[in-house]
Each structure stands twice: as structure tokens, then as C-alpha cells.
Design a protein around this motif. Sequence first.
Motif, PDB file in Angstrom:
ATOM      1  N   THR A 146       0.817  -1.322   0.145  1.00  0.00           N
ATOM      2  CA  THR A 146      -0.091  -0.063   0.083  1.00  0.00           C
ATOM      3  C   THR A 146       1.085   1.152   0.145  1.00  0.00           C
ATOM      4  O   THR A 146       0.527   2.136  -0.839  1.00  0.00           O
ATOM      5  CB  THR A 146      -0.875   0.081   1.178  1.00  0.00           C
ATOM      6  OG1 THR A 146      -1.732  -1.226   1.212  1.00  0.00           O
ATOM      7  CG2 THR A 146      -1.838   1.433   1.090  1.00  0.00           C
ATOM      8  N   LEU A 147       1.882   1.413   0.888  1.00  0.00           N
ATOM      9  CA  LEU A 147       2.784   2.424   0.823  1.00  0.00           C
ATOM     10  C   LEU A 147       3.449   2.663  -0.545  1.00  0.00           C
ATOM     11  O   LEU A 147       3.616   3.750  -0.864  1.00  0.00           O
ATOM     12  CB  LEU A 147       3.768   2.530   2.074  1.00  0.00           C
ATOM     13  CG  LEU A 147       3.165   2.419   3.585  1.00  0.00           C
ATOM     14  CD1 LEU A 147       4.190   2.249   4.417  1.00  0.00           C
ATOM     15  CD2 LEU A 147       2.693   3.937   3.637  1.00  0.00           C
ATOM     16  N   ASN A 148       3.998   1.601  -1.138  1.00  0.00           N
ATOM     17  CA  ASN A 148       4.882   1.745  -2.256  1.00  0.00           C
ATOM     18  C   ASN A 148       4.096   2.132  -3.430  1.00  0.00           C
ATOM     19  O   ASN A 148       4.340   3.183  -4.369  1.00  0.00           O
ATOM     20  CB  ASN A 148       5.488   0.428  -2.504  1.00  0.00           C
ATOM     21  CG  ASN A 148       6.521   0.419  -3.609  1.00  0.00           C
ATOM     22  OD1 ASN A 148       7.168   1.264  -3.586  1.00  0.00           O
ATOM     23  ND2 ASN A 148       6.318  -0.264  -4.512  1.00  0.00           N
ATOM     24  N   ASN A 149       2.713   1.748  -3.208  1.00  0.00           N
ATOM     25  CA  ASN A 149       1.764   1.994  -4.453  1.00  0.00           C
ATOM     26  C   ASN A 149       1.502   3.248  -4.384  1.00  0.00           C
ATOM     27  O   ASN A 149       1.098   4.126  -5.310  1.00  0.00           O
ATOM     28  CB  ASN A 149       0.689   1.079  -4.349  1.00  0.00           C
ATOM     29  CG  ASN A 149      -0.117   1.200  -5.955  1.00  0.00           C
ATOM     30  OD1 ASN A 149       0.418   1.336  -6.891  1.00  0.00           O
ATOM     31  ND2 ASN A 149      -1.544   1.328  -5.684  1.00  0.00           N
ATOM     32  N   ALA A 150       1.213   4.004  -3.130  1.00  0.00           N
ATOM     33  CA  ALA A 150       0.855   5.441  -3.024  1.00  0.00           C
ATOM     34  C   ALA A 150       1.892   6.534  -3.056  1.00  0.00           C
ATOM     35  O   ALA A 150       1.655   7.631  -3.203  1.00  0.00           O
ATOM     36  CB  ALA A 150       0.240   5.612  -1.603  1.00  0.00           C
ATOM     37  N   MET A 151       3.276   5.893  -3.098  1.00  0.00           N
ATOM     38  CA  MET A 151       4.311   6.886  -3.400  1.00  0.00           C
ATOM     39  C   MET A 151       4.506   7.510  -4.849  1.00  0.00           C
ATOM     40  O   MET A 151       3.845   6.787  -5.657  1.00  0.00           O
ATOM     41  CB  MET A 151       5.801   6.057  -3.201  1.00  0.00           C
ATOM     42  CG  MET A 151       5.968   5.741  -1.761  1.00  0.00           C
ATOM     43  SD  MET A 151       6.193   6.958  -0.739  1.00  0.00           S
ATOM     44  CE  MET A 151       4.795   6.625   0.344  1.00  0.00           C
ATOM     45  N   PRO A 152       4.774   8.642  -5.116  1.00  0.00           N
ATOM     46  CA  PRO A 152       5.114   9.255  -6.270  1.00  0.00           C
ATOM     47  C   PRO A 152       5.972   8.013  -7.392  1.00  0.00           C
ATOM     48  O   PRO A 152       6.710   7.527  -7.025  1.00  0.00           O
ATOM     49  CB  PRO A 152       5.953  10.481  -6.133  1.00  0.00           C
ATOM     50  CG  PRO A 152       5.927  10.860  -4.572  1.00  0.00           C
ATOM     51  CD  PRO A 152       5.647   9.580  -4.046  1.00  0.00           C
ATOM     52  N   GLY A 153       5.641   8.509  -8.576  1.00  0.00           N
ATOM     53  CA  GLY A 153       6.439   7.670  -9.635  1.00  0.00           C
ATOM     54  C   GLY A 153       7.830   7.314  -9.609  1.00  0.00           C
ATOM     55  O   GLY A 153       8.012   6.101  -9.361  1.00  0.00           O
ATOM     56  N   PRO A 154       8.595   8.373  -9.142  1.00  0.00           N
ATOM     57  CA  PRO A 154      10.085   7.680  -9.090  1.00  0.00           C
ATOM     58  C   PRO A 154      10.397   7.136  -7.887  1.00  0.00           C
ATOM     59  O   PRO A 154      11.115   6.258  -7.778  1.00  0.00           O
ATOM     60  CB  PRO A 154      10.888   9.268  -8.990  1.00  0.00           C
ATOM     61  CG  PRO A 154       9.769  10.146  -9.622  1.00  0.00           C
ATOM     62  CD  PRO A 154       8.617   9.632  -9.424  1.00  0.00           C
ATOM     63  N   ILE A 155       9.588   7.121  -6.617  1.00  0.00           N
ATOM     64  CA  ILE A 155       9.865   6.360  -5.494  1.00  0.00           C
ATOM     65  C   ILE A 155       9.518   5.380  -5.859  1.00  0.00           C
ATOM     66  O   ILE A 155       9.777   4.342  -5.442  1.00  0.00           O
ATOM     67  CB  ILE A 155       9.471   7.217  -4.231  1.00  0.00           C
ATOM     68  CG1 ILE A 155      10.001   8.714  -4.107  1.00  0.00           C
ATOM     69  CG2 ILE A 155       9.556   6.734  -2.877  1.00  0.00           C
ATOM     70  CD1 ILE A 155       9.487   9.375  -2.622  1.00  0.00           C
ATOM     71  N   ASN A 156       8.260   5.142  -6.264  1.00  0.00           N
ATOM     72  CA  ASN A 156       7.585   3.853  -6.658  1.00  0.00           C
ATOM     73  C   ASN A 156       8.557   2.961  -7.444  1.00  0.00           C
ATOM     74  O   ASN A 156       8.769   1.853  -7.369  1.00  0.00           O
ATOM     75  CB  ASN A 156       6.082   4.023  -7.301  1.00  0.00           C
ATOM     76  CG  ASN A 156       5.444   2.715  -7.536  1.00  0.00           C
ATOM     77  OD1 ASN A 156       5.733   2.022  -8.682  1.00  0.00           O
ATOM     78  ND2 ASN A 156       4.752   2.207  -6.575  1.00  0.00           N
ATOM     79  N   ALA A 157       8.851   3.622  -8.612  1.00  0.00           N
ATOM     80  CA  ALA A 157       9.876   2.755  -9.572  1.00  0.00           C
ATOM     81  C   ALA A 157      11.222   2.261  -8.839  1.00  0.00           C
ATOM     82  O   ALA A 157      11.579   1.147  -9.149  1.00  0.00           O
ATOM     83  CB  ALA A 157      10.203   3.686 -10.773  1.00  0.00           C
ATOM     84  N   TRP A 158      11.733   3.151  -8.002  1.00  0.00           N
ATOM     85  CA  TRP A 158      12.798   2.662  -7.312  1.00  0.00           C
ATOM     86  C   TRP A 158      12.719   1.651  -6.403  1.00  0.00           C
ATOM     87  O   TRP A 158      13.488   0.690  -6.241  1.00  0.00           O
ATOM     88  CB  TRP A 158      13.405   4.063  -6.564  1.00  0.00           C
ATOM     89  CG  TRP A 158      14.678   3.568  -5.470  1.00  0.00           C
ATOM     90  CD1 TRP A 158      15.909   3.437  -5.996  1.00  0.00           C
ATOM     91  CD2 TRP A 158      14.704   3.296  -4.128  1.00  0.00           C
ATOM     92  NE1 TRP A 158      16.756   2.965  -4.888  1.00  0.00           N
ATOM     93  CE2 TRP A 158      15.883   2.746  -3.786  1.00  0.00           C
ATOM     94  CE3 TRP A 158      13.498   3.086  -3.082  1.00  0.00           C
ATOM     95  CZ2 TRP A 158      16.364   2.514  -2.590  1.00  0.00           C
ATOM     96  CZ3 TRP A 158      14.064   2.694  -1.885  1.00  0.00           C
ATOM     97  CH2 TRP A 158      15.211   2.391  -1.629  1.00  0.00           C
ATOM     98  N   GLY A 170       1.214  -2.813  -7.899  1.00  0.00           N
ATOM     99  CA  GLY A 170       1.891  -1.380  -7.710  1.00  0.00           C
ATOM    100  C   GLY A 170       3.172  -1.629  -8.578  1.00  0.00           C
ATOM    101  O   GLY A 170       3.783  -0.482  -8.957  1.00  0.00           O
ATOM    102  N   CYS A 171       3.542  -2.760  -8.892  1.00  0.00           N
ATOM    103  CA  CYS A 171       5.107  -2.939  -9.471  1.00  0.00           C
ATOM    104  C   CYS A 171       4.886  -3.910 -10.745  1.00  0.00           C
ATOM    105  O   CYS A 171       5.935  -4.331 -11.573  1.00  0.00           O
ATOM    106  CB  CYS A 171       6.098  -3.924  -8.658  1.00  0.00           C
ATOM    107  SG  CYS A 171       6.803  -2.840  -7.222  1.00  0.00           S
ATOM    108  N   ALA A 172       3.568  -3.928 -11.488  1.00  0.00           N
ATOM    109  CA  ALA A 172       3.633  -4.523 -12.478  1.00  0.00           C
ATOM    110  C   ALA A 172       3.380  -3.695 -13.778  1.00  0.00           C
ATOM    111  O   ALA A 172       2.900  -2.706 -13.438  1.00  0.00           O
ATOM    112  CB  ALA A 172       2.314  -5.553 -12.446  1.00  0.00           C
ATOM    113  N   ALA A 173       3.995  -3.957 -14.756  1.00  0.00           N
ATOM    114  CA  ALA A 173       3.882  -3.117 -16.037  1.00  0.00           C
ATOM    115  C   ALA A 173       2.259  -3.137 -16.635  1.00  0.00           C
ATOM    116  O   ALA A 173       1.528  -4.067 -15.954  1.00  0.00           O
ATOM    117  CB  ALA A 173       4.655  -3.419 -17.048  1.00  0.00           C
ATOM    118  N   GLU A 174       1.932  -2.659 -17.607  1.00  0.00           N
ATOM    119  CA  GLU A 174       0.668  -2.520 -18.061  1.00  0.00           C
ATOM    120  C   GLU A 174       0.094  -3.854 -18.504  1.00  0.00           C
ATOM    121  O   GLU A 174      -1.160  -4.318 -18.334  1.00  0.00           O
ATOM    122  CB  GLU A 174       0.474  -1.776 -19.380  1.00  0.00           C
ATOM    123  CG  GLU A 174       0.652  -0.188 -19.166  1.00  0.00           C
ATOM    124  CD  GLU A 174       2.264   0.153 -18.861  1.00  0.00           C
ATOM    125  OE1 GLU A 174       3.183  -0.167 -19.723  1.00  0.00           O
ATOM    126  OE2 GLU A 174       2.531   1.084 -18.328  1.00  0.00           O
TER     127      GLU A 174
END
Length: 76
Positions: A37-49, A66-70
Amino acid sequence: MKKLVRLLLTIALAFVVFTGFRYISNTDSPYDEIGITLNNAMPGPINAWGCAQLKTTFGTSLLPYGCAAENATQWK
């Protein structure tokens, strides 16, 4: 009153950062509900990291939310 609000916000932010880092750096399972939940709620660059860190540890596992591509079968 402003100092109290600032202190509470600082404590809350520190808690979120600590919990999020604990999720990213874990070696047990990428499916921790709070961490996802926390990782998915983070802004794009932080989520990607975060997703990149999880991929290095759990690259062959089923992708956490939250970590899966399209196409939902590959890491971001």
C-alpha cells in the motif's frame, strides 16, 4: 500549536519512511500488505525505485501490486 502539528507531521513522515524502507529492504516476502500500500501510494520515481529494489530480491516471484507493467506480467 504550530509546533505540535509540525512535530506530529514529522513523526508520521518518519513512520511512513521507516515502514516503507522496511518493506523495500525485506528478504522474506514482497507481499506485505502495508508495504504494498505504501509503495503503491508513493510518487512515480519513488515507486519505481522501490519496485526496482524488490525486483532485484524477488525477480522470479509473482509481481506485487503496484510493480507490474501494463500487461501485468512484467516488472515496471
